[in-house]
Design a protein around this motif. Structure first.
Motif, mmCIF file in Angstrom:
data_model
loop_
_atom_site.group_PDB
_atom_site.id
_atom_site.type_symbol
_atom_site.label_atom_id
_atom_site.label_comp_id
_atom_site.label_asym_id
_atom_site.label_seq_id
_atom_site.Cartn_x
_atom_site.Cartn_y
_atom_site.Cartn_z
ATOM 1 N N GLY A 197 -2.083 -7.136 -13.741
ATOM 2 C CA GLY A 197 -1.051 -6.980 -12.722
ATOM 3 C C GLY A 197 -1.525 -7.621 -11.426
ATOM 4 O O GLY A 197 -2.638 -8.139 -11.358
ATOM 5 N N ARG A 198 -0.653 -7.613 -10.437
ATOM 6 C CA ARG A 198 -1.048 -8.206 -9.144
ATOM 7 C C ARG A 198 -0.194 -7.700 -8.000
ATOM 8 O O ARG A 198 0.922 -7.218 -8.211
ATOM 9 C CB ARG A 198 -0.966 -9.722 -9.207
ATOM 10 N N VAL A 199 -0.756 -7.812 -6.812
ATOM 11 C CA VAL A 199 -0.019 -7.513 -5.591
ATOM 12 C C VAL A 199 -0.151 -8.737 -4.699
ATOM 13 O O VAL A 199 -1.251 -9.243 -4.501
ATOM 14 C CB VAL A 199 -0.597 -6.272 -4.856
ATOM 15 N N GLU A 200 0.992 -9.217 -4.210
ATOM 16 C CA GLU A 200 0.953 -10.378 -3.335
ATOM 17 C C GLU A 200 0.808 -9.884 -1.904
ATOM 18 O O GLU A 200 1.619 -9.077 -1.449
ATOM 19 C CB GLU A 200 2.299 -11.096 -3.467
ATOM 20 N N ILE A 201 -0.232 -10.314 -1.209
ATOM 21 C CA ILE A 201 -0.358 -9.894 0.192
ATOM 22 C C ILE A 201 -0.264 -11.118 1.098
ATOM 23 O O ILE A 201 -0.519 -12.247 0.666
ATOM 24 C CB ILE A 201 -1.674 -9.135 0.487
ATOM 25 N N VAL A 240 -7.349 0.023 -10.060
ATOM 26 C CA VAL A 240 -8.603 -0.690 -9.823
ATOM 27 C C VAL A 240 -8.294 -2.172 -9.649
ATOM 28 O O VAL A 240 -7.675 -2.787 -10.522
ATOM 29 C CB VAL A 240 -9.586 -0.486 -11.001
ATOM 30 N N THR A 241 -8.708 -2.732 -8.529
ATOM 31 C CA THR A 241 -8.416 -4.159 -8.303
ATOM 32 C C THR A 241 -9.577 -5.013 -8.794
ATOM 33 O O THR A 241 -10.690 -4.532 -8.981
ATOM 34 C CB THR A 241 -8.215 -4.486 -6.802
ATOM 35 N N GLU A 242 -9.316 -6.283 -8.973
ATOM 36 C CA GLU A 242 -10.398 -7.248 -9.185
ATOM 37 C C GLU A 242 -11.038 -7.499 -7.816
ATOM 38 O O GLU A 242 -10.415 -7.225 -6.782
ATOM 39 C CB GLU A 242 -9.816 -8.568 -9.740
ATOM 40 N N PRO A 243 -12.265 -8.001 -7.792
ATOM 41 C CA PRO A 243 -12.911 -8.252 -6.489
ATOM 42 C C PRO A 243 -12.321 -9.488 -5.814
ATOM 43 O O PRO A 243 -12.981 -10.504 -5.674
ATOM 44 C CB PRO A 243 -14.391 -8.440 -6.854
ATOM 45 N N ASP A 244 -11.062 -9.398 -5.394
ATOM 46 C CA ASP A 244 -10.318 -10.567 -4.918
ATOM 47 C C ASP A 244 -10.142 -10.632 -3.403
ATOM 48 O O ASP A 244 -9.599 -11.596 -2.886
ATOM 49 C CB ASP A 244 -8.910 -10.586 -5.563
ATOM 50 N N GLU A 252 -20.276 -15.105 1.921
ATOM 51 C CA GLU A 252 -18.866 -14.768 1.738
ATOM 52 C C GLU A 252 -18.766 -13.282 1.379
ATOM 53 O O GLU A 252 -19.571 -12.780 0.596
ATOM 54 C CB GLU A 252 -18.303 -15.614 0.594
ATOM 55 N N THR A 253 -17.774 -12.610 1.963
ATOM 56 C CA THR A 253 -17.570 -11.188 1.674
ATOM 57 C C THR A 253 -16.679 -11.037 0.443
ATOM 58 O O THR A 253 -15.689 -11.756 0.307
ATOM 59 C CB THR A 253 -16.858 -10.519 2.873
ATOM 60 N N VAL A 254 -17.053 -10.118 -0.450
ATOM 61 C CA VAL A 254 -16.248 -9.849 -1.652
ATOM 62 C C VAL A 254 -15.923 -8.360 -1.698
ATOM 63 O O VAL A 254 -16.821 -7.523 -1.587
ATOM 64 C CB VAL A 254 -17.008 -10.274 -2.922
ATOM 65 N N ILE A 255 -14.639 -8.050 -1.822
ATOM 66 C CA ILE A 255 -14.219 -6.637 -1.806
ATOM 67 C C ILE A 255 -13.325 -6.330 -3.003
ATOM 68 O O ILE A 255 -12.407 -7.084 -3.321
ATOM 69 C CB ILE A 255 -13.422 -6.326 -0.509
ATOM 70 N N GLY A 256 -13.596 -5.231 -3.663
ATOM 71 C CA GLY A 256 -12.711 -4.710 -4.713
ATOM 72 C C GLY A 256 -12.435 -3.240 -4.411
ATOM 73 O O GLY A 256 -13.311 -2.535 -3.911
ATOM 74 N N LEU A 257 -11.214 -2.791 -4.670
ATOM 75 C CA LEU A 257 -10.860 -1.411 -4.306
ATOM 76 C C LEU A 257 -10.551 -0.563 -5.532
ATOM 77 O O LEU A 257 -10.017 -1.053 -6.529
ATOM 78 C CB LEU A 257 -9.637 -1.409 -3.386
ATOM 79 N N ILE A 293 -3.657 -10.570 -5.154
ATOM 80 C CA ILE A 293 -4.780 -9.694 -5.455
ATOM 81 C C ILE A 293 -4.539 -9.152 -6.856
ATOM 82 O O ILE A 293 -3.540 -8.472 -7.100
ATOM 83 C CB ILE A 293 -4.878 -8.535 -4.436
ATOM 84 N N ARG A 294 -5.416 -9.489 -7.780
ATOM 85 C CA ARG A 294 -5.217 -9.070 -9.159
ATOM 86 C C ARG A 294 -5.621 -7.610 -9.354
ATOM 87 O O ARG A 294 -6.575 -7.132 -8.755
ATOM 88 C CB ARG A 294 -6.035 -9.956 -10.106
ATOM 89 N N ILE A 295 -4.884 -6.941 -10.226
ATOM 90 C CA ILE A 295 -5.215 -5.568 -10.603
ATOM 91 C C ILE A 295 -5.985 -5.646 -11.920
ATOM 92 O O ILE A 295 -5.580 -6.389 -12.818
ATOM 93 C CB ILE A 295 -3.925 -4.741 -10.822
ATOM 94 N N ASN A 296 -7.081 -4.915 -12.019
ATOM 95 C CA ASN A 296 -7.808 -4.875 -13.284
ATOM 96 C C ASN A 296 -7.096 -3.963 -14.269
ATOM 97 O O ASN A 296 -6.761 -4.351 -15.371
ATOM 98 C CB ASN A 296 -9.249 -4.422 -13.035
ATOM 99 N N HIS A 297 -6.833 -2.744 -13.850
ATOM 100 C CA HIS A 297 -6.059 -1.826 -14.693
ATOM 101 C C HIS A 297 -5.561 -0.642 -13.869
ATOM 102 O O HIS A 297 -5.991 -0.438 -12.735
ATOM 103 C CB HIS A 297 -6.909 -1.322 -15.876
ATOM 104 N N ILE A 298 -4.634 0.097 -14.439
ATOM 105 C CA ILE A 298 -4.157 1.339 -13.821
ATOM 106 C C ILE A 298 -4.326 2.439 -14.854
ATOM 107 O O ILE A 298 -3.943 2.248 -16.011
ATOM 108 C CB ILE A 298 -2.667 1.249 -13.437
ATOM 109 N N HIS A 299 -4.912 3.536 -14.471
ATOM 110 C CA HIS A 299 -4.992 4.636 -15.427
ATOM 111 C C HIS A 299 -4.576 5.964 -14.801
ATOM 112 O O HIS A 299 -4.322 6.061 -13.606
ATOM 113 C CB HIS A 299 -6.357 4.694 -16.115
ATOM 114 N N LEU A 300 -4.515 6.948 -15.673
ATOM 115 C CA LEU A 300 -4.000 8.255 -15.291
ATOM 116 C C LEU A 300 -5.105 9.269 -15.505
ATOM 117 O O LEU A 300 -5.831 9.199 -16.494
ATOM 118 C CB LEU A 300 -2.811 8.553 -16.210
#
Ligand code: ADP
Ligand code: ZN
Ligand code: MG
Length: 493
Positions: free
Chosen positions: A105-109, A156-160, A5-10, A118-125
């Motif tokens: 956080g999350r983004v629905e795709i 940073v996303t979770e590996p979702d 199975e392929t796992v991708i996090g961005l 797709i869950r977000i791990n965190h957002i930073h500046l």
């Protein structure tokens, strides 16, 4: 054979389009600037200077956090990430990944009709570094620090994600959100939206993640999919041969169509993170610096909501609604054109009919021309008022649909409005019954044969006579008016 199975996090970087840089008042917009023009002692990293955080940039991170349903952290701390590189004059980058402002956080795709979170791990500046320029034949490199200190969001996303395509759709949705929030131009080709992809494989059913490889240098949507596809193949081959995937950073080489090894884990830097001593921690909930009510009020209708509203309110097809909302400016252009039409609020049915017309026009005429010219709607010379005026003229039979398209082509080229073009070319449709009557009388006189054919019951002759009148008017007579008067006069023959 083992199935994998392929796992991708961005990890995504987006440049914020604030007016000034992250910690100084230098211009954040350097496209037309000379090298090193937009710099000052702070972003040049001179000793003794003090950074002052850009409030707007911080508010925008919170805005994005709210839009993605993330949690606002109680405390938010800048920190120093230490490393040496010629494009980083301070020898450290101010970032905030250990105590980020937004957590989760999350983004629905949606891929092939399947909705996925797709869950977000965190957002930073953080701040960006400068740019190194390597002249072709030179034995030296140049440094341009215009970009040094510009504000960057890191998401940073979770590996979702489970397929290269999902990664591309995620990036496209995120771009749309950043643009709708008006916080970033989010243009991958121009480098103000960038993406590093982490990829690993694991046997189907295994919970534990496999060894990941990080790919850098991805700068287009097509590339995201291609680079990840390539990397999945590469890892699949290694595992198939019972070899191990080495944890490393690889760069995507577009011309070779492959990823190439850059550095492995052993060579990884120790960044010696520590809290930035020159900027006090921010307590966003203290009510002193950040007004969350105000930030919430900035939350706009995002693309998915707008698209659904267009379907409900205007009865547009899903496809048309998606096209019109693919660009915030385009969606505004559509609604503004529609509002500009007279009688629009009279009743729902009229509104829906007109919306369909405007939508068809924008998609088949305006967008086609924009695409051909390679420009976006904000550079279109035809403003919504002029388009509405043209469509209204066609609606009222002042010009035919065919002529309207010709006029639009000229409006698009020259920026003139329809009135000016119609006057200059004498293009208005002849609906004046007097003028049409004169032409028809002539046509009847000149075509006695077909007239008697019609009288004898040959319906076809009627069409022929209509054609003759239209030809005489050089296509400008209103066909409906011609039809009525011709019938009338033939009856009297
Ligand atoms: P690092 O410490 O190497 O930066 P992180 O755990 O912070 O790694 O994760 C960075 C990114 O890599 C995140 O987007 C995360 O989802 C993704 N990631 C982490 N582990 C894996 C893995 N095994 N496979 C794919 N992606 C991963
Ligand atoms: Zn500066
Ligand atoms: Mg990390």
């Amino acid at each position: 054979m083992i199935k994998y199975e392929t796992v991708i996090g961005l990890e995504i970087h987006a440049q914020l389009k604030t007016e000034s840089k992250m910690f100084c008042s230098c211009d954040n917009y350097s496209v037309d600037a000379k090298p090193n023009e937009n710099t000052c002692p702070i972003c040049l990293g001179m000793p003794g200077t003090l950074p002052v955080p850009n409030k707007k940039a911080i508010e925008w991170v919170y805005l994005l956090g709210l839009a993605l349903n993330g949690k606002i952290a109680e405390k938010f701390n800048f920190e120093r990430k230490n490393y040496f590189y010629p494009d980083l004059p301070k020898a450290y980058q101010i970032t905030s990944s250990t105590k980020p402002p937004v957590i989760g956080g999350r983004v629905e795709i949606e891929t092939e009709g399947v909705i996925q979170n797709i869950r977000i791990n965190h957002i930073h500046l953080e701040e960006d570094a400068g740019k190194l320029i390597h002249p072709k034949l030179g034995e030296y490199s140049l440094v341009d620090l215009n970009r040094a200190g510009t504000p960057l969001l890191e998401i940073v996303t979770e590996p979702d994600m489970r397929a290269p395509r999902e990664a591309r759709i995620f990036m496209q949705d995120l771009r749309s959100i950043l643009r709708y929030l008006s916080i970033s131009d989010a243009n991958m080709e121009q480098g103000n939206l960038r993406c590093d992809a982490n990829i690993s494989l694991r046997p189907v059913g295994q919970k534990e993640l496999g060894t990941k490889v990080e790919i850098k240098n991805i700068n287009s949507f097509k590339m995201i999919e291609r680079a990840i596809e390539y990397e999945v193949e590469r890892q699949m081959e290694l595992l198939g041969e019972n070899k191990k995937v080495v944890q490393e950073t690889r760069g995507w080489d577009e011309s070779k169509g492959k990823t190439l090894g850059q550095r492995s884990k052993e060579e990884a830097n120790d960044y010696r993170y520590f809290p930035e001593p020159d900027i006090p921690p921010l307590e966003p909930y203290s009510g002193k610096e950040i007004d969350f009510d105000e930030i919430k009020a900035w939350l706009p209708e995002l693309q998915k909501e707008k698209s659904q509203r267009f379907i409900n309110e205007y009865n547009l097809s899903t496809q048309d609604a998606e096209i019109l909302t693919s660009d915030l400016e385009l969606s505004r252009y559509f609604e503004q054109t529609l509002e500009e039409l007279p009688d629009i609020t009279k009743n729902d049915e009229i509104k829906k009919q007109k919306a369909k017309k405007v939508s068809n026009w924008i998609i088949s005429e305006v967008l086609a021309k924009l695409n051909l010219a390679g420009i976006s709607i904000s550079d279109c010379k035809v403003n919504h008022k002029d388009l509405a005026e043209l469509l209204d003229k066609a609606d009222h039979g002042e010009i035919s649909g065919k002529i309207a398209k010709e006029i639009f082509a000229e409006m698009f080229e020259t920026g003139k409005n329809s009135e000016q073009i119609i006057k200059a070319k004498g293009l208005s449709q002849i609906s004046d019954t007097g003028a049409v009557k004169v032409m028809i009388t002539e046509v009847i006189k000149e075509n006695q044969g077909p007239v008697s054919d019609f009288k004898a019951g040959k319906e076809k002759a009627f069409g022929y006579l209509i054609g003759q009148v239209m030809a005489k008017s050089r296509g400008q007579a209103n066909p409906q008016v011609v039809n009525e008067i011709l019938k009338d006069l033939l009856d009297k023959e």
